[in-house]
Write an enzyme that holds these catalytic residues in place. Structure first.
Site, mmCIF file in Angstrom:
data_model
loop_
_atom_site.group_PDB
_atom_site.id
_atom_site.type_symbol
_atom_site.label_atom_id
_atom_site.label_comp_id
_atom_site.label_asym_id
_atom_site.label_seq_id
_atom_site.Cartn_x
_atom_site.Cartn_y
_atom_site.Cartn_z
ATOM 1 N N CYS A 1 -40.397 -27.681 33.188
ATOM 2 C CA CYS A 1 -41.599 -28.537 33.942
ATOM 3 C C CYS A 1 -40.787 -29.151 35.072
ATOM 4 C CB CYS A 1 -42.043 -29.584 32.920
ATOM 5 S SG CYS A 1 -42.914 -30.822 33.976
ATOM 6 N N ASP B 1 0.931 -1.245 0.039
ATOM 7 C CA ASP B 1 0.032 0.260 -0.019
ATOM 8 C C ASP B 1 0.977 1.448 0.014
ATOM 9 O OD1 ASP B 1 -2.193 -1.777 0.290
ATOM 10 O OD2 ASP B 1 -2.878 -1.318 2.091
ATOM 11 N N LYS C 1 -35.243 -17.257 -9.426
ATOM 12 C CA LYS C 1 -35.020 -16.527 -7.819
ATOM 13 C C LYS C 1 -35.123 -17.611 -6.943
ATOM 14 C CE LYS C 1 -36.351 -11.960 -7.988
ATOM 15 N NZ LYS C 1 -36.504 -10.955 -7.202
ATOM 16 N N CYS D 1 -47.492 -27.466 33.431
ATOM 17 C CA CYS D 1 -46.990 -27.886 32.400
ATOM 18 C C CYS D 1 -48.115 -28.609 31.438
ATOM 19 C CB CYS D 1 -46.109 -29.186 32.712
ATOM 20 S SG CYS D 1 -45.466 -30.226 31.159
ATOM 21 N N CYS E 1 -43.542 -36.769 33.616
ATOM 22 C CA CYS E 1 -43.889 -35.968 32.561
ATOM 23 C C CYS E 1 -43.605 -36.808 31.256
ATOM 24 C CB CYS E 1 -43.194 -34.443 32.618
ATOM 25 S SG CYS E 1 -43.512 -33.552 31.281
ATOM 26 N N GLU F 1 -25.522 -17.439 -14.575
ATOM 27 C CA GLU F 1 -24.680 -16.531 -13.747
ATOM 28 C C GLU F 1 -25.246 -16.239 -12.588
ATOM 29 O OE1 GLU F 1 -24.828 -12.873 -16.160
ATOM 30 O OE2 GLU F 1 -24.128 -14.004 -17.821
ATOM 31 N N TYR G 1 -19.573 -6.179 -10.676
ATOM 32 C CA TYR G 1 -19.305 -7.242 -11.938
ATOM 33 C C TYR G 1 -19.769 -6.844 -13.003
ATOM 34 C CZ TYR G 1 -17.463 -10.917 -8.875
ATOM 35 O OH TYR G 1 -16.688 -11.654 -7.835
ATOM 36 N N ASP H 1 -27.320 -8.989 -6.160
ATOM 37 C CA ASP H 1 -28.601 -8.101 -5.618
ATOM 38 C C ASP H 1 -28.243 -6.786 -5.413
ATOM 39 O OD1 ASP H 1 -31.288 -7.546 -4.920
ATOM 40 O OD2 ASP H 1 -30.949 -8.671 -2.994
ATOM 41 N N LYS I 1 -27.477 -14.077 -9.643
ATOM 42 C CA LYS I 1 -28.269 -12.891 -9.944
ATOM 43 C C LYS I 1 -28.066 -11.957 -8.807
ATOM 44 C CE LYS I 1 -32.720 -11.033 -11.226
ATOM 45 N NZ LYS I 1 -32.577 -9.910 -10.117
ATOM 46 N N TYR J 1 2.297 2.021 -3.323
ATOM 47 C CA TYR J 1 0.979 2.449 -4.258
ATOM 48 C C TYR J 1 0.877 4.231 -3.908
ATOM 49 C CZ TYR J 1 -3.610 3.183 -6.440
ATOM 50 O OH TYR J 1 -4.725 3.452 -6.869
ATOM 51 N N CYS K 1 -48.050 -32.744 31.426
ATOM 52 C CA CYS K 1 -48.410 -33.326 32.698
ATOM 53 C C CYS K 1 -48.999 -32.699 33.516
ATOM 54 C CB CYS K 1 -47.066 -33.890 32.940
ATOM 55 S SG CYS K 1 -45.912 -32.750 34.054
ATOM 56 N N GLU L 1 -23.663 -4.988 -12.463
ATOM 57 C CA GLU L 1 -24.270 -4.711 -11.347
ATOM 58 C C GLU L 1 -23.279 -4.178 -10.286
ATOM 59 O OE1 GLU L 1 -27.444 -5.521 -11.693
ATOM 60 O OE2 GLU L 1 -28.124 -5.999 -9.343
ATOM 61 N N LYS M 1 -28.970 -17.247 -19.841
ATOM 62 C CA LYS M 1 -29.375 -16.374 -20.780
ATOM 63 C C LYS M 1 -28.910 -17.351 -21.985
ATOM 64 C CE LYS M 1 -27.334 -12.292 -18.414
ATOM 65 N NZ LYS M 1 -26.261 -11.553 -18.205
#
Ligand code: IVH
Length: 683
Positions: free
Chosen positions: A422, A29, A310, A404, A428, A109, A219, A113, A111, A32, A407, A169, A286
């Protein structure tokens, strides 16, 4: 100067791509940053060197007043949806019939969101970025899109079209979304509702400096309008081209054949979904070949050649009709929502867990409320929240039953515990199987041959309703059971018979009182000597079992060494429950017995001595304890100043250390045997 600026720009572009698109940085970093600062300085000194595709120009300096409208030269289409396997097969049938070819190849592919955008490049330089809008006209959000480091400002390669629109997207990966939520909560701000909303809000900022701070990703998934360029015949050939030019392209894209291939891909993505670092809401299929797409054409803005399949929505709203309580094997009493049936997460749901009463209170759930039900994957459906805005006036508060539901025994909820239980563990029906498995186990009543499957059969046939019923079993009835011959039936009856002779400690342990293990059972037996003395103490302590202060709780039971307020309360609750008492009495009536602490038995070389056993000994610990008890000694579980001896085997740990610290006498097994066999001090 110009050369250096160009060089720096190319280097930075390359590193942006390595870092943001390929996820494979080549430099640190700091390095850069140094290149970046150098370019910034050059551009500041020589403004003539500035160009729009410079990496220094991602974030604009000024907020916009408004977004300009952008007309898409080729409309941005939407996708027809398939919700079921049949609908997907219908889609494939229409395609194969129209093209008279079977099977056809699709690209499959994820989908994503997020939000669809169109990026316009002229001679490889990003000149415009737009939202989809109504498909014909979108908004110019170029300044905001330029801030996404995954979107190249300049394309790489020598086959770049003079003009091309790349579609894809913009979305917010989950890690960034979660960080954003945490930061918002920490600052007392409202967190975003979901990653999609957060991404949409980020792109709609008039000030791109805000967008620049949002961890958005991108993407590419297709090509729109272009000039001076002929697209390759297959979509699956165009995508690697986009990747080569510098766009991020999902590595989850595959080509598949026919509806079966599509469905297999869908299954694969359904399974993978939870592990992805971003939200996907389904998959897109597609038609791969572009000529076929032309042939099929578009209806009402939806191409006939593509379809979105979906995932079933994981949340749905419905009515909470009632709350009932279920009793689990351990006696836990759990609230369960009875719902107006609703289709969610791919199944019809009419019951959902409410976890416990704390959760009911926290979510303020009332009977009659409109609620959001969530069912994700194979997880048990749960009531996520109440739609308060829709709360009718006549809702009813959910109340924990005092009896309960199975019982009728008393339901108790300890302070600070979320789970109610209980207390009628012995009779029970909900707890019966678990309770009986424990009752017959080797360290309890030790009934050999009465295994889990056999118990299940006996319970199901109604032959055993409580532990006492075990002692009424007849060989004749048993031999009729699955995998039970005459001989094993007789052996079992004999084992049941011989289990009747036991010790009070074993008997108390066998009852399965909460938190009463073998050591505590021994303490209780030793302290009270008889069951009746213990019952009397439990009864006397019952009114104080709920005392607010530990100190005031269960004074009689607390007099037993090592018994604290919580265990004392469990013991008291257990022995005042009429159902439990009835079973205890029935067991005694059936002949279960133990030696009474007659004066004669209260003798021995270890009379009045308290011992603690620790480490690994040459024989089982309960056998060693029995030897000590037979010699009149008492075995407790923790070392204190009152301990007379610690019997230490190999690998003894903290108890041995504590004994050494307190100066308590330490015995090895041989020394213990010497003591036990010593009869010199017997009367
Ligand atoms: S293709 C005709 N591919 O879904 C093709 N869209 O309902 C149109 N989307 O607005 C789009 N992932 O926001 C395509 N791999 C993908 C996609 C995708 C998500 C979204 C996109 C579009 C919407 C269509």
């Amino acid at each position: 100067m110009v050369r250096r600026a160009t060089e720096l720009r190319q280097q930075l572009q390359r590193h942006d791509r390595q870092y943001y698109v390929l996820d494979a940085p080549l430099i640190a970093d700091a390095e850069y940053d140094a290149l970046f600062t150098e370019l910034q300085a050059l551009e500041a000194d020589y403004p003539a060197l500035l160009s729009a595709d410079s990496p220094t120009q991602r974030v604009g300096g000024q907020a916009l007043a408004d977004f300009a409208a952008v007309r898409h030269p080729q409309p941005m289409l939407s996708l027809r949806k398939a919700n079921t396997e049949d609908e997907l097969r219908d889609f494939d049938r229409r395609v194969t019939e129209a093209l008279a070819r079977n099977p056809v190849q699709y690209t499959a592919e994820p989908k994503l969101d997020g939000l669809a955008v169109s990026l316009t490049y002229e001679h490889g330089v990003l000149v415009q970025g737009a939202t989809r809008g109504d498909g014909q006209t979108g908004e110019d959000i170029t300044a905001n899109l330029r801030t996404l480091r995954q979107i190249p400002l300049r394309l790489q390669g020598d086959d770049i079209p003079p003009r091309i629109d790349v579609r894809g997207e913009v979305f917010l990966p989950l890690a960034g979304f979660r960080r954003w939520c945490e930061e918002a909560v920490a600052k007392g701000e409202k967190p975003p509702v979901n990653p999609r909303n957060a991404a949409a809000g980020s792109l709609r900022q008039l000030d791109s400096r805000i967008t620049a701070q949002r961890p958005l990703a991108f993407y590419a998934y297709g090509v729109g309008y272009s000039e001076g360029w002929t697209a390759p015949p297959l979509h699956s050939q165009a995508m690697p081209l986009l990747a080569r030019w510098g766009f991020p392209v999902s590595d989850l894209i595959e080509t598949v054949a026919g509806a079966d291939g599509c469905l297999r891909y869908f299954e694969k993505m359904s399974a993978l979904r939870a592990q992805l670092p971003f939200d996907i809401d389904g998959v897109v299929f597609k038609l791969d070949d572009l000529a076929g797409r032309e042939e099929l054409g578009t209806v009402a803005r939806e191409p006939r050649w593509a379809c979105a399949y979906k995932f079933a929505a994981e949340e749905a709203e419905t009515l909470l009709e009632n709350v009932e309580f279920q009793v689990g094997r351990t006696g836990a009493v759990t609230p369960v929502a009875r719902l107006k049936p609703v289709f969610v997460g791919g199944a019809t749901v009419s019951n959902a867990t409410l976890h416990n009463m704390d959760e009911v209170a926290r979510k303020d759930i009332r009977i009659g409320d409109a609620v959001i039900v969530r069912r994700a994957g194979d997880v048990i459906p749960e009531v996520k929240e109440v739609v308060l805005a829709k709360r009718p006036a006549d809702t009813r508060v959910v109340a924990l039953p005092t009896a309960c539901p199975v019982c009728g025994g008393r339901v108790e909820r300890e302070d600070g515990e979320a789970v109610a239980r209980c207390t009628n563990g012995l009779s029970c029906q909900a707890q019966l199987h678990g309770a009986l498995m424990h009752f017959v186990s080797r360290r309890a009543m030790d009934i050999e041959g009465l295994g889990e499957k056999l118990l299940t059969q006996l319970i199901e046939q109604g032959q055993v309703r409580t532990a006492a019923d075990i002692y009424a079993l007849q060989a004749g009835a048993l031999s009729g059971l699955e995998r039970m011959g005459e001989k094993s039936a007789r052996n079992l009856i004999a084992a049941i018979e011989s289990s009747k002779a036991t010790t009070l400690a074993r008997f108390l342990y066998a009852l399965g009182i909460r938190d009463v293990g073998e050591a505590t059972a021994r303490e209780l037996a030793a302290h009270f000597g008889t069951l009746d003395a213990l019952l009397a103490a439990a009864r006397a302590d019952a009114p104080t079992a709920h005392a607010d202060k530990d100190k005031e709780r269960c004074p009689q039971l607390r007099a037993v060494p090592d018994i604290g307020p919580i265990v004392a309360a469990h013991v008291s609750h257990f022995f005042v429950e009429p159902g439990n008492l009835a079973v205890v009495q029935a067991l005694r009536d059936a002949g279960v017995h133990w030696p009474q602490p007659a004066a004669a038995e209260r003798r021995g070389p270890l009379l009045g001595k308290t011992l603690v056993i620790t480490g690994t000994l040459p024989m089982a610990r309960d056998q060693v304890a029995a030897q000590i008890e037979a010699a009149g000694g008492k075995v407790t579980s923790s070392v204190s100043a009152k301990t007379d001896f610690v019997v230490a085997g190999t690998e003894a740990g903290s108890k041995l250390a504590k004994a050494q610290k307190l100066g308590v006498a330490i015995l090895d097994y041989d020394a213990l045997l010497d003591l036990v066999r010593d009869t010199s001090n017997e009367p």
